[in-house]
Scaffold this active site. Structure first.
Site, PDB file in Angstrom:
ATOM      1  N   ASP A  51     -10.078 -11.243   5.348  1.00  0.00           N
ATOM      2  CA  ASP A  51     -10.305 -12.655   5.690  1.00  0.00           C
ATOM      3  C   ASP A  51     -11.304 -12.715   6.827  1.00  0.00           C
ATOM      4  O   ASP A  51     -11.631 -11.697   7.429  1.00  0.00           O
ATOM      5  CB  ASP A  51      -8.979 -13.322   6.086  1.00  0.00           C
ATOM      6  CG  ASP A  51      -8.346 -12.632   7.293  1.00  0.00           C
ATOM      7  OD1 ASP A  51      -8.681 -13.014   8.417  1.00  0.00           O
ATOM      8  OD2 ASP A  51      -7.533 -11.698   7.104  1.00  0.00           O
TER       9      ASP A  51
ATOM     10  N   GLY B 261      -9.085  -8.887   9.897  1.00  0.00           N
ATOM     11  CA  GLY B 261      -9.922 -10.076   9.865  1.00  0.00           C
ATOM     12  C   GLY B 261     -11.303  -9.734  10.425  1.00  0.00           C
ATOM     13  O   GLY B 261     -11.419  -8.997  11.411  1.00  0.00           O
TER      14      GLY B 261
ATOM     15  N   MET C 146      -3.342  -6.052  13.910  1.00  0.00           N
ATOM     16  CA  MET C 146      -2.204  -6.205  14.813  1.00  0.00           C
ATOM     17  C   MET C 146      -1.491  -4.898  15.179  1.00  0.00           C
ATOM     18  O   MET C 146      -0.417  -4.954  15.774  1.00  0.00           O
ATOM     19  CB  MET C 146      -1.214  -7.215  14.204  1.00  0.00           C
ATOM     20  CG  MET C 146      -1.838  -8.591  14.024  1.00  0.00           C
ATOM     21  SD  MET C 146      -0.756  -9.820  13.262  1.00  0.00           S
ATOM     22  CE  MET C 146       0.538  -9.980  14.471  1.00  0.00           C
ATOM     23  N   GLU C 147      -2.057  -3.757  14.816  1.00  0.00           N
ATOM     24  CA  GLU C 147      -1.327  -2.505  15.060  1.00  0.00           C
ATOM     25  C   GLU C 147      -2.162  -1.322  15.543  1.00  0.00           C
ATOM     26  O   GLU C 147      -1.647  -0.466  16.290  1.00  0.00           O
ATOM     27  CB  GLU C 147      -0.614  -2.044  13.755  1.00  0.00           C
ATOM     28  CG  GLU C 147       0.409  -2.977  13.190  1.00  0.00           C
ATOM     29  CD  GLU C 147      -0.186  -4.060  12.306  1.00  0.00           C
ATOM     30  OE1 GLU C 147      -1.369  -3.927  11.909  1.00  0.00           O
ATOM     31  OE2 GLU C 147       0.495  -5.052  12.027  1.00  0.00           O
TER      32      GLU C 147
ATOM     33  N   GLU D  52       0.837  -1.199   0.000  1.00  0.00           N
ATOM     34  CA  GLU D  52       0.000   0.000   0.000  1.00  0.00           C
ATOM     35  C   GLU D  52       0.871   1.248   0.000  1.00  0.00           C
ATOM     36  O   GLU D  52       0.571   2.216  -0.695  1.00  0.00           O
ATOM     37  CB  GLU D  52      -0.890   0.024   1.245  1.00  0.00           C
ATOM     38  CG  GLU D  52      -1.953  -1.052   1.232  1.00  0.00           C
ATOM     39  CD  GLU D  52      -2.862  -0.987   2.452  1.00  0.00           C
ATOM     40  OE1 GLU D  52      -3.730  -1.847   2.558  1.00  0.00           O
ATOM     41  OE2 GLU D  52      -2.699  -0.079   3.285  1.00  0.00           O
TER      42      GLU D  52
HETATM   43  N1  ADE Z   1      -5.048  -8.749   9.727  1.00  0.00           N
HETATM   44  C1  ADE Z   1      -5.733  -9.261   8.680  1.00  0.00           C
HETATM   45  N2  ADE Z   1      -6.307 -10.425   8.990  1.00  0.00           N
HETATM   46  C2  ADE Z   1      -5.981 -10.684  10.283  1.00  0.00           C
HETATM   47  C3  ADE Z   1      -6.253 -11.748  11.165  1.00  0.00           C
HETATM   48  N3  ADE Z   1      -6.992 -12.797  10.769  1.00  0.00           N
HETATM   49  N4  ADE Z   1      -5.738 -11.687  12.428  1.00  0.00           N
HETATM   50  C4  ADE Z   1      -4.986 -10.624  12.812  1.00  0.00           C
HETATM   51  N5  ADE Z   1      -4.681  -9.599  12.007  1.00  0.00           N
HETATM   52  C5  ADE Z   1      -5.175  -9.616  10.750  1.00  0.00           C
END
Ligand code: ADE
Length: 250
Positions: free
Chosen positions: A217, A78, A193-194, A11
């Site tokens: 996802d 996610g 995660m951030e 990105e």
């Molecule tokens: N970022 C994108 N998909 C994720 C997931 N399944 N778990 C944690 N961070 C993500």
């Protein structure tokens, strides 16, 4: 100064390609790209790196070295909320660290010394990002992403919604962990995660934050193959499309 930070290197490269007069400086293994968007808006763009510590260090540098006053964080996430589908867009209203647990000294999820469990995003940036995401879905998505790709992920009419984003140093890739997260934190829309680490640093420095995440996802067993493919082939089209709409409207 407006800073664009993303959890996906693809990105950032795509954003940097749309800037002129770019100068790149490396600090702490991070490449900070300062440039001009559409000849009028100075921005600095950087890959956050992955996980809370990495993202906190990156955004701190944006604020202290580049004087960022407004930070926009984009990336993928996610799905946690039932009904959220791949290709939908979540504009963060608040962020929480789902893996922070200093009990019994502090309540679960509370950030020690700050006395807070969630960090709100800036209402104006939130409104601007939502409008940009809506416009992107309505007018640009079909032109930016090949029909076959959209079909592969079952993306037809993506939704844009506001929601609580949970962050932690864990990739969710099985239904049991996902169910456990839903039970602990039922209000969460999506997981990544951030974001909450970036939100904490922005709150500490009094910097305005906007967060936009595309669902890549469903955070269950299928995440292991959906996430890398979505990240590789689709995510950057969403980010660049949404950020272009956002920057042009400023
Ligand atoms: N970022 C994108 N998909 C994720 C997931 N399944 N778990 C944690 N961070 C993500």
């Amino acid at each position: 100064m407006l800073a664009l930070i993303s959890a996906m290197p693809e990105e950032i490269s795509a954003v940097v390609e749309s800037l002129t007069d770019v100068t790149t400086q490396e600090i702490g293994q991070r490449q900070f790209h300062a440039g001009v968007f559409h000849g009028r808006r100075r921005v600095v763009a950087v890959f956050s790196r992955i996980g809370k510590v990495a993202a906190a260090a990156t955004v701190t540098q944006l604020i202290t070295t580049y004087g960022a006053t407004h930070v926009v964080f984009s990336g993928v996430a996610g799905a946690v909320q039932h009904g959220l589908a791949i290709g939908d867009i979540v504009v963060g209203t608040e962020l929480i660290q789902h893996d922070l647990d200093a009990t019994p000294i502090f309540p679960r999820y509370e950030v020690p010394l700050l006395g807070r469990t969630t960090f709100a995003t800036d209402p104006q940036l939130r409104a601007q990002l939502s409008a940009a995401a809506e416009a992107f879905v309505r007018h640009d998505l079909g032109a930016r992403v090949a029909a076959a790709q959209l079909r592969h992920f079952g993306i037809r009419a993506p939704r844009v919604l506001g929601g609580l984003i949970a962050s932690g140093d864990k990739f969710f890739a099985n239904a049991a962990d996902l169910a456990e997260l839903r039970q602990r934190l039922p209000a969460v829309a999506c997981v990544e995660m951030e974001g909450a680490a970036v939100a904490q640093v922005c709150a500490e420095y009094g910097v305005r934050l906007g967060v936009v995440r595309t669902i890549s996802d469903t955070a269950d067993e299928s995440a292991a193959h959906d996430f890398p493919r979505f990240a590789r082939e689709i995510a950057r089209h969403y980010s660049v499309g949404i950020l272009s709409r956002f920057l042009i409207a400023l």
